[in-house]
Write an enzyme that holds these catalytic residues in place. Sequence first.
Site, PDB file in Angstrom:
ATOM      1  N   HIS A 254      16.513  14.977  32.751  1.00 33.54           N
ATOM      2  CA  HIS A 254      15.726  14.481  33.881  1.00 33.54           C
ATOM      3  C   HIS A 254      16.583  14.319  35.134  1.00 33.54           C
ATOM      4  O   HIS A 254      16.484  13.327  35.858  1.00 33.54           O
ATOM      5  CB  HIS A 254      15.033  13.163  33.518  1.00 33.54           C
ATOM      6  CG  HIS A 254      13.831  13.358  32.648  1.00 33.54           C
ATOM      7  ND1 HIS A 254      12.999  12.325  32.281  1.00 33.54           N
ATOM      8  CD2 HIS A 254      13.321  14.475  32.061  1.00 33.54           C
ATOM      9  CE1 HIS A 254      12.020  12.793  31.523  1.00 33.54           C
ATOM     10  NE2 HIS A 254      12.202  14.103  31.370  1.00 33.54           N
TER      11      HIS A 254
ATOM     12  N   HIS B 166       5.309  22.698  27.614  1.00 36.42           N
ATOM     13  CA  HIS B 166       4.651  22.120  28.796  1.00 36.42           C
ATOM     14  C   HIS B 166       5.228  22.698  30.081  1.00 36.42           C
ATOM     15  O   HIS B 166       6.410  23.017  30.161  1.00 36.42           O
ATOM     16  CB  HIS B 166       4.701  20.594  28.789  1.00 36.42           C
ATOM     17  CG  HIS B 166       6.052  19.981  29.004  1.00 36.42           C
ATOM     18  ND1 HIS B 166       6.565  19.713  30.269  1.00 36.42           N
ATOM     19  CD2 HIS B 166       7.002  19.545  28.142  1.00 36.42           C
ATOM     20  CE1 HIS B 166       7.752  19.148  30.157  1.00 36.42           C
ATOM     21  NE2 HIS B 166       8.056  19.036  28.881  1.00 36.42           N
TER      22      HIS B 166
ATOM     23  N   GLU C 105       2.726  16.693  30.673  1.00 36.26           N
ATOM     24  CA  GLU C 105       3.465  16.087  29.558  1.00 36.26           C
ATOM     25  C   GLU C 105       4.278  14.901  30.039  1.00 36.26           C
ATOM     26  O   GLU C 105       4.394  13.884  29.338  1.00 36.26           O
ATOM     27  CB  GLU C 105       4.387  17.144  28.920  1.00 36.26           C
ATOM     28  CG  GLU C 105       5.093  16.667  27.644  1.00 36.26           C
ATOM     29  CD  GLU C 105       6.469  16.042  27.900  1.00 36.26           C
ATOM     30  OE1 GLU C 105       7.080  15.565  26.918  1.00 36.26           O
ATOM     31  OE2 GLU C 105       6.936  16.039  29.064  1.00 36.26           O
ATOM     32  N   GLU C 106       4.851  15.012  31.230  1.00 35.59           N
ATOM     33  CA  GLU C 106       5.783  14.006  31.714  1.00 35.59           C
ATOM     34  C   GLU C 106       5.118  12.677  32.065  1.00 35.59           C
ATOM     35  O   GLU C 106       5.797  11.681  32.303  1.00 35.59           O
ATOM     36  CB  GLU C 106       6.540  14.535  32.945  1.00 35.59           C
ATOM     37  CG  GLU C 106       7.381  15.783  32.702  1.00 35.59           C
ATOM     38  CD  GLU C 106       8.612  15.518  31.834  1.00 35.59           C
ATOM     39  OE1 GLU C 106       8.813  14.355  31.442  1.00 35.59           O
ATOM     40  OE2 GLU C 106       9.364  16.472  31.578  1.00 35.59           O
TER      41      GLU C 106
ATOM     42  N   ASP D 255      10.160  22.116  23.074  1.00 38.62           N
ATOM     43  CA  ASP D 255      10.575  21.284  24.204  1.00 38.62           C
ATOM     44  C   ASP D 255      12.095  21.202  24.208  1.00 38.62           C
ATOM     45  O   ASP D 255      12.753  21.647  23.271  1.00 38.62           O
ATOM     46  CB  ASP D 255       9.971  19.883  24.082  1.00 38.62           C
ATOM     47  CG  ASP D 255       9.802  19.190  25.433  1.00 38.62           C
ATOM     48  OD1 ASP D 255      10.474  19.598  26.411  1.00 38.62           O
ATOM     49  OD2 ASP D 255       9.003  18.240  25.516  1.00 38.62           O
TER      50      ASP D 255
ATOM     51  N   ASP E  43      13.820  21.480  31.534  1.00 35.77           N
ATOM     52  CA  ASP E  43      12.764  20.736  30.845  1.00 35.77           C
ATOM     53  C   ASP E  43      11.488  20.887  31.661  1.00 35.77           C
ATOM     54  O   ASP E  43      11.326  20.220  32.673  1.00 35.77           O
ATOM     55  CB  ASP E  43      13.176  19.270  30.727  1.00 35.77           C
ATOM     56  CG  ASP E  43      12.103  18.378  30.144  1.00 35.77           C
ATOM     57  OD1 ASP E  43      11.210  18.895  29.455  1.00 35.77           O
ATOM     58  OD2 ASP E  43      12.163  17.152  30.381  1.00 35.77           O
TER      59      ASP E  43
END
Length: 358
Positions: A324, A67, A209-210, A232, A177
Site C-alpha cells: 500500500h 481485483h 476490494e480495497e 491477490d 496490488d
Amino acid sequence: MFKEQFFTQLKEVAAIQGSPGHEQLVVKKLVELFEPHADELEVDHMGNIYAFKKGTKPGPTIMISAHSDEIGCVVRDIDERGFLRIERTGGMLEALMIGRKVNVNGHFGVIGVKAGHLQTPEERGKVPSIYDLYVDIGVSSRDEVSDMGIKVGDPITYVSDIERFTNKDLICGKAIDNRSCCILLLELFKSLENEEFAGTVVGVVAVQEEVGLRGAKVATHKVNPDYAFVLDTIPCADTPDSLGSGYPVGIGKGPVVPALAGGAVRGNIMSRQMKELIVNTAKRKELPYQLAVMSGATTDLAAVHLERDGILGGAITFARRYSHSPVEVADLNDFEQGLLLLTALIKSQDEWGSMSFI
C-alpha cells in the site's frame, strides 16, 4: 517471454487511475485485453468483468478472480485558494503520502507538506492526520479548480510508474496490488487456448476490494461457482525492519498460500481441501510455494466463501514489499510460477476427486 510480456502489460495497466468506485478506465482497458481470449465477456453495473472460457468436456464452474482497484483518496473539500482536502478510499497511510505526486481525476498534483524550516520540533516528530493534508494542483482559486472539471468526490491516486531494478526480475511501482493479478488472470486465459480441460473457467475482475471486498461479493453471487480461486498480492517480511517477525514470507520464493488471512470478522480460514489441493499440485509440478498465516491482511476470498450456500475456495497470492505504497516491490518469477500452478490446477480437475467437508 512471459516476464517481458507480463511486465509490459502490467506497466500499461498499472499506470491507469482506478481507485475504488472509479475503476472505469481500468475496466475498459482490461475488457480490451481479455476480449480476444474469452468465449464470452460481460461487465455488470458495478464494473465487475466476467470472462468465460469453456472447456472441451463437461465439468464444474471454476471462478478465478482478481481485483482491479488500487488504494486512493477522493476530494473531500476545495478551499477558496484552490487547495484540495482529501478522504481515503482504501489503505492510504499518511506517512507514505506526504510530498507525493498524485493524479487528481486526470490532473497532476502534489500532496503538500509544511516546509521543515517552518515546522516546530513537535511537528517534525509526528505524522500529520489525513485531515491536515492537502493537494496542490497549481491553481490559486476555487473557480480555477472548477474550470478544470475537478469536484468533490473525484479520485486521487499516486503517480508512480512500474519500473525494473538492475535485477530485471524485480519490479517496483504503484498498483502492483492488484493489477499484477489481473494480468496474471489474462495470461491464464491465453495459456488455456487450445488446451483440454473440463467445465468452465470464469475469470472475474472485481471492483472495490480495497473498501470492503464489495465487487467480489456481487460477482460470486452471480457466478455461483462450484469452486473459486482468488488471486491477490500479500505483504511479506523479508526486509530489515520485519525479519524475525514470525511471518516467514518473502519475494522470489514462489506463490503464497494463506492458510489464514484477516481477522475474526472479515477473514478466511482456507478449507483444508483447497489448501491441500493447491499444495499437492505445487509439489507434483515441483513448483515453489509458501504457506502463510496473516491476520493483518485479507483477500476477496473472505467475501467469496460466504456467498450462496458457501463456496469452496482457495487463495493464491504473491508477496510484495512496501504494501500500500507507491513503491510496492515484487518478483516476476513468482507470477511465472503462479501461472504454471494455476494452469496445472485447471487441467487436472479430473484428479481432484470429491471434496466434501468430511
